[in-house]
Write a protein that holds these residues in place. Structure first.
Motif, PDB file in Angstrom:
ATOM      1  N   ILE A   1     -31.321  -7.182  -8.018  1.00  0.00           N
ATOM      2  CA  ILE A   1     -30.411  -8.050  -8.868  1.00  0.00           C
ATOM      3  C   ILE A   1     -29.128  -7.583  -8.928  1.00  0.00           C
ATOM      4  N   ILE A   2     -28.135  -8.306  -8.476  1.00  0.00           N
ATOM      5  CA  ILE A   2     -26.617  -7.907  -8.704  1.00  0.00           C
ATOM      6  C   ILE A   2     -25.814  -8.668  -9.428  1.00  0.00           C
ATOM      7  N   ASN A   3     -25.143  -8.336 -10.395  1.00  0.00           N
ATOM      8  CA  ASN A   3     -24.220  -8.904 -11.142  1.00  0.00           C
ATOM      9  C   ASN A   3     -22.729  -8.696 -10.374  1.00  0.00           C
ATOM     10  N   TYR A   4     -22.216  -9.689  -9.864  1.00  0.00           N
ATOM     11  CA  TYR A   4     -21.026  -9.574  -8.904  1.00  0.00           C
ATOM     12  C   TYR A   4     -20.064 -10.717  -9.231  1.00  0.00           C
ATOM     13  N   ASN A   5     -19.043 -10.472  -9.645  1.00  0.00           N
ATOM     14  CA  ASN A   5     -17.733 -11.540  -9.735  1.00  0.00           C
ATOM     15  C   ASN A   5     -16.469 -10.997  -9.167  1.00  0.00           C
ATOM     16  N   PRO A   6     -16.311 -11.151  -7.898  1.00  0.00           N
ATOM     17  CA  PRO A   6     -15.266 -10.391  -7.195  1.00  0.00           C
ATOM     18  C   PRO A   6     -13.800 -10.837  -7.819  1.00  0.00           C
ATOM     19  N   VAL A   7     -12.702  -9.943  -7.938  1.00  0.00           N
ATOM     20  CA  VAL A   7     -11.655 -10.237  -7.986  1.00  0.00           C
ATOM     21  C   VAL A   7     -10.584 -10.163  -6.788  1.00  0.00           C
ATOM     22  N   TYR A   8     -10.126 -11.381  -6.218  1.00  0.00           N
ATOM     23  CA  TYR A   8      -9.112 -11.330  -5.201  1.00  0.00           C
ATOM     24  C   TYR A   8      -7.888 -11.096  -5.585  1.00  0.00           C
ATOM     25  N   ILE A   9      -7.081  -9.880  -5.024  1.00  0.00           N
ATOM     26  CA  ILE A   9      -5.699  -9.895  -5.203  1.00  0.00           C
ATOM     27  C   ILE A   9      -4.906 -10.132  -3.906  1.00  0.00           C
ATOM     28  N   PRO A  10      -4.127 -11.082  -3.899  1.00  0.00           N
ATOM     29  CA  PRO A  10      -3.155 -11.479  -2.670  1.00  0.00           C
ATOM     30  C   PRO A  10      -2.273 -10.129  -2.382  1.00  0.00           C
ATOM     31  N   VAL A  11      -1.980  -9.701  -1.074  1.00  0.00           N
ATOM     32  CA  VAL A  11      -1.292  -8.688  -0.787  1.00  0.00           C
ATOM     33  C   VAL A  11      -0.375  -9.173   0.487  1.00  0.00           C
ATOM     34  N   SER A  12       0.865  -9.016   0.194  1.00  0.00           N
ATOM     35  CA  SER A  12       1.734  -9.383   1.229  1.00  0.00           C
ATOM     36  C   SER A  12       2.443  -8.260   2.044  1.00  0.00           C
ATOM     37  N   GLY A  13       2.673  -8.439   3.350  1.00  0.00           N
ATOM     38  CA  GLY A  13       3.248  -7.185   3.771  1.00  0.00           C
ATOM     39  C   GLY A  13       2.759  -7.237   5.434  1.00  0.00           C
ATOM     40  N   GLN A  14       3.090  -5.905   5.993  1.00  0.00           N
ATOM     41  CA  GLN A  14       2.812  -5.748   7.254  1.00  0.00           C
ATOM     42  C   GLN A  14       2.308  -4.170   7.519  1.00  0.00           C
ATOM     43  N   LEU A  15       1.265  -4.158   8.212  1.00  0.00           N
ATOM     44  CA  LEU A  15       0.558  -3.022   8.522  1.00  0.00           C
ATOM     45  C   LEU A  15       1.137  -2.315   9.671  1.00  0.00           C
ATOM     46  N   ALA A  16       1.610  -0.914   9.660  1.00  0.00           N
ATOM     47  CA  ALA A  16       1.970  -0.278  10.889  1.00  0.00           C
ATOM     48  C   ALA A  16       1.001   0.736  11.146  1.00  0.00           C
ATOM     49  N   TYR A  17       0.777   1.073  12.472  1.00  0.00           N
ATOM     50  CA  TYR A  17      -0.165   2.077  12.776  1.00  0.00           C
ATOM     51  C   TYR A  17       0.348   3.141  13.639  1.00  0.00           C
ATOM     52  N   LEU A  18      -0.114   4.288  13.445  1.00  0.00           N
ATOM     53  CA  LEU A  18       0.313   5.564  14.261  1.00  0.00           C
ATOM     54  C   LEU A  18      -0.355   5.676  15.527  1.00  0.00           C
ATOM     55  N   ALA A  19       0.185   6.466  16.524  1.00  0.00           N
ATOM     56  CA  ALA A  19      -0.367   6.643  17.932  1.00  0.00           C
ATOM     57  C   ALA A  19      -1.918   6.843  17.666  1.00  0.00           C
ATOM     58  N   ASP A  20      -2.674   7.317  16.766  1.00  0.00           N
ATOM     59  CA  ASP A  20      -4.149   7.609  16.759  1.00  0.00           C
ATOM     60  C   ASP A  20      -4.778   6.606  15.963  1.00  0.00           C
ATOM     61  N   GLY A  21      -4.003   5.428  15.555  1.00  0.00           N
ATOM     62  CA  GLY A  21      -4.773   4.307  15.344  1.00  0.00           C
ATOM     63  C   GLY A  21      -4.681   4.390  13.807  1.00  0.00           C
ATOM     64  N   ALA A  22      -4.405   5.462  12.979  1.00  0.00           N
ATOM     65  CA  ALA A  22      -4.107   5.532  11.537  1.00  0.00           C
ATOM     66  C   ALA A  22      -3.228   4.566  11.190  1.00  0.00           C
ATOM     67  N   ILE A  23      -3.496   4.269   9.828  1.00  0.00           N
ATOM     68  CA  ILE A  23      -2.277   3.367   9.075  1.00  0.00           C
ATOM     69  C   ILE A  23      -1.202   4.143   8.609  1.00  0.00           C
ATOM     70  N   ALA A  24       0.053   3.787   9.081  1.00  0.00           N
ATOM     71  CA  ALA A  24       1.185   4.565   8.485  1.00  0.00           C
ATOM     72  C   ALA A  24       1.484   4.368   7.169  1.00  0.00           C
ATOM     73  N   SER A  25       1.784   5.421   6.261  1.00  0.00           N
ATOM     74  CA  SER A  25       2.133   5.368   5.116  1.00  0.00           C
ATOM     75  C   SER A  25       3.542   4.536   4.795  1.00  0.00           C
ATOM     76  N   ASN A  26       3.637   4.189   3.643  1.00  0.00           N
ATOM     77  CA  ASN A  26       4.910   3.404   3.440  1.00  0.00           C
ATOM     78  C   ASN A  26       5.989   4.455   3.285  1.00  0.00           C
TER      79      ASN A  26
END
Length: 222
Positions: free
Chosen positions: A197-222
């Protein structure tokens, strides 16, 4: 107490907890039962129904479906009681077990199942649950978190979604029903199927922007 049971109840007492059963609005219970005659050297799972009267099961009968050389499992009745969903490995499907439905006409179930659209795959689809806006089911298709995961079909746009954590885990997560923000599901942990039995009420938070990736596939920091 087995001595006080009628023949229908004695049969149901040996019910396999790995399977499911369903009760409609008229107190008719539908369940899977292993057949007593071998077909191609194997016993086949059949769908049966019985009346639930004053806490007793009576007047059981097999639900006749064309193609007896197949298994019929995991029944679920629609909210209005006029459609029966189940899983079967009958010929003509896409994978091992696919989800089908039959309609009720003049009190009897049709004997010609139709596959449920937008759901079946080359994998196994089981545990159908028909909802108002979504249709949930379980599948071991590739891309899941564990062996079996719970998926949901949005009836408005016919898009399938893996329900993700915490509904799905690295274990086998099986049939699920949702009441308000509470989820009830069967989960196979340590070779034992238990109810969660799971009590679950997810909260959805919209996020805008663009992800940038490094050469090794990791997400680049801002």
């Amino acid at each position: 107490d087995m001595a006080s049971m009628n023949e229908v109840e004695k049969s149901f007492a040996n019910f396999n907890p790995a399977q499911s059963f369903t009760v409609d609005s008229t107190n008719v219970i539908i369940y899977a039962k292993l057949g007593t005659k071998k077909i191609d050297n194997a016993y086949k799972w059949e769908l049966w129904q019985a009346n639930l009267e004053n806490g007793r099961l009576k007047q059981d009968k097999k639900i006749a479906i064309l193609d007896s050389n197949a298994d019929y499992l995991y029944p679920n009745v629609s909210k209005d009681g006029n459609k029966l969903f189940f899983a079967s490995n009958r010929k003509g499907g896409k994978g091992g077990l696919d989800i089908y439905s039959v309609n009720k006409t003049n009190g009897d179930w049709s004997n010609t199942p139709k596959p449920v659209e937008f759901i079946n795959s080359e994998a196994n689809e089981i545990y159908p649950v028909d909802g108002i806006t979504h249709f949930t089911y379980t599948s071991d298709r590739t891309g899941g978190m564990g062996g079996y995961d719970v998926y949901s079909l949005n009836k408005a746009n016919n898009v399938n979604s893996n329900l993700g954590y915490p509904i799905n885990t690295i274990n086998d997560d099986l049939g699920m029903n949702k009441l308000s923000d509470t989820y009830y599901l069967a989960r196979n942990m340590n070779s034992s199927i238990d109810m969660a039995i799971i009590n679950y009420n997810p909260v959805y938070i919209p996020v805008s922007g663009q992800l940038a990736y490094l050469a090794d596939g990791a997400i680049a920091s801002n």
